[in-house]
Design a protein around this motif. Structure first.
Motif, short mmCIF file in Angstrom:
data_model
loop_
_atom_site.label_atom_id
_atom_site.label_comp_id
_atom_site.label_asym_id
_atom_site.label_seq_id
_atom_site.Cartn_x
_atom_site.Cartn_y
_atom_site.Cartn_z
N UNK A 6 -16.42 -24.18 58.46
CA UNK A 6 -15.34 -24.83 59.20
C UNK A 6 -14.28 -25.32 58.22
N UNK A 7 -13.03 -25.09 58.54
CA UNK A 7 -11.92 -25.56 57.70
C UNK A 7 -11.52 -26.96 58.16
N UNK A 8 -12.14 -27.94 57.53
CA UNK A 8 -11.90 -29.32 57.90
C UNK A 8 -10.71 -29.88 57.13
N UNK A 9 -9.92 -30.71 57.80
CA UNK A 9 -8.78 -31.37 57.17
C UNK A 9 -8.54 -32.69 57.88
N UNK A 14 -13.90 -33.29 61.58
CA UNK A 14 -15.29 -32.99 61.91
C UNK A 14 -15.39 -31.58 62.49
N UNK A 15 -16.61 -31.04 62.53
CA UNK A 15 -16.82 -29.71 63.10
C UNK A 15 -16.43 -29.69 64.57
N UNK A 16 -16.77 -30.73 65.30
CA UNK A 16 -16.41 -30.81 66.72
C UNK A 16 -14.90 -30.76 66.90
N UNK A 17 -14.19 -31.51 66.07
CA UNK A 17 -12.72 -31.52 66.16
C UNK A 17 -12.15 -30.15 65.79
N UNK A 18 -12.75 -29.51 64.80
CA UNK A 18 -12.30 -28.18 64.38
C UNK A 18 -12.44 -27.19 65.52
N UNK A 19 -13.53 -27.25 66.26
CA UNK A 19 -13.81 -26.28 67.31
C UNK A 19 -13.01 -26.54 68.58
N UNK A 20 -12.56 -27.77 68.78
CA UNK A 20 -11.86 -28.10 70.03
C UNK A 20 -10.61 -27.25 70.25
N UNK A 33 -22.64 -22.34 76.46
CA UNK A 33 -23.66 -21.74 75.60
C UNK A 33 -23.43 -22.12 74.14
N UNK A 34 -22.18 -22.24 73.74
CA UNK A 34 -21.86 -22.63 72.38
C UNK A 34 -22.26 -24.09 72.14
N UNK A 35 -22.00 -24.94 73.11
CA UNK A 35 -22.15 -26.39 72.92
C UNK A 35 -23.58 -26.88 73.06
N UNK A 36 -24.36 -26.27 73.95
CA UNK A 36 -25.68 -26.82 74.27
C UNK A 36 -26.81 -25.85 73.94
N UNK A 37 -27.99 -26.40 73.64
CA UNK A 37 -29.15 -25.58 73.32
C UNK A 37 -29.96 -25.28 74.58
N UNK A 45 -24.72 -29.74 64.23
CA UNK A 45 -23.49 -29.19 63.67
C UNK A 45 -23.71 -27.78 63.13
N UNK A 46 -24.84 -27.54 62.46
CA UNK A 46 -25.12 -26.22 61.89
C UNK A 46 -25.28 -25.17 62.98
N UNK A 47 -26.05 -25.50 64.02
CA UNK A 47 -26.26 -24.57 65.14
C UNK A 47 -24.97 -24.35 65.91
N UNK A 48 -24.20 -25.42 66.09
CA UNK A 48 -22.93 -25.33 66.81
C UNK A 48 -21.97 -24.39 66.10
N UNK A 49 -21.88 -24.52 64.79
CA UNK A 49 -20.95 -23.70 64.00
C UNK A 49 -21.36 -22.23 64.05
N UNK A 50 -22.65 -21.95 63.89
CA UNK A 50 -23.13 -20.57 63.92
C UNK A 50 -22.91 -19.94 65.29
N UNK A 51 -23.22 -20.69 66.36
CA UNK A 51 -23.08 -20.13 67.71
C UNK A 51 -21.62 -19.84 68.02
#
Length: 228
Positions: A6-9, A14-20, A33-37, A45-51
């Motif tokens: 994730x390209x955080x700045x 955060x990863x959540x903010x990056x993905x929003x 499916x991306x957000x929940x298991x 965060x690791x699973x979220x980023x990979x999915x």
């Protein structure tokens, strides 16, 4: 090809903010499916980023298979993996809560290839459903109801890979996704998804090798360098 990074700045700390900023590129079911298991709980965060990156890679691979690349709205179609997102007998039904795609790849590696240090590949048969007008000629190239094969090839940093499965997962830096199709019948797609019969070969090429692969001679490359 996606890299799990994730390209955080300061705008996306955060990863959540990056993905929003990418929510609008997915359908509601895909983002769920991306957000929940599998227990419908928020992913780590690791699973979220990979999915996220694997779901993005599926969409990009599909549009490249159509020959349109990013020239299509990603939220205008939905990718569903049979046996993972939905049951094959109920392809249009409700999505099944599952662990992530990466977890499925890892579990399959552990079951079928636990001790061999070889390049592992994993393929799903999938369907692509239209959710709205894609505003692209691709709507005529990809017909509703066709089957596609999504093949995943994990990228591993070889210098840190050890014998244990955990070391390999920690070292995984990304994944390649290739979409093949279309197939009119699920059985035909299933045959093509057999990685033992249809193994994908990955080669590391230098920029010079890539240029020569596309037909340019070394003398032409020297001329280009001289002009610079």
């Amino acid at each position: 090809l996606v890299i799990f990074e994730a390209r955080l700045n300061k705008y996306s700390p955060t990863i959540t903010a990056f993905l929003e900023s990418f929510v609008g590129c997915f359908t509601t079911s895909e983002w769920q499916a991306i957000s929940n298991d599998a227990r419908s709980l928020p992913r780590s965060d690791d699973s979220l980023l990979k999915e996220f990156f694997l779901r993005w890679a599926m969409k990009e691979a599909y549009t490249k298979a159509l020959g349109v690349g990013l020239n299509i709205n990603f939220d205008s179609f939905e990718t569903r993996l049979i046996g993972h997102d939905v049951d094959s007998t109920d392809i249009e039904g409700v999505w099944i809560p599952r662990d992530g795609i990466w977890e499925s790849i890892t579990a399959d590696t552990q079951q079928n290839n636990p001790n061999e240090q070889v390049e592992h590949q994993f393929s799903f048969v999938g369907r692509v459903n239209r959710t709205r007008d894609p505003n692209s000629d691709a709507v005529e190239k990809g017909r509703e109801g066709e089957y596609w094969v999504f093949s995943f090839v994990p990228l591993v940093e070889e210098e840190v890979v050890e014998d244990s499965l955990q070391s390999e997962e920690t070292a995984s830096s990304g994944c390649i996704c290739i979409c093949k199709g279309p197939f009119n019948e699920e059985a035909d797609a299933a045959t093509s998804s057999d990685s033992k019969q249809h193994h994908i070969t990955i080669e590391n090429l230098s920029l010079l090798d890539l240029i020569q692969l596309h037909g340019m001679k070394s003398t032409d490359i020297d001329v280009m360098r001289q002009k610079k």
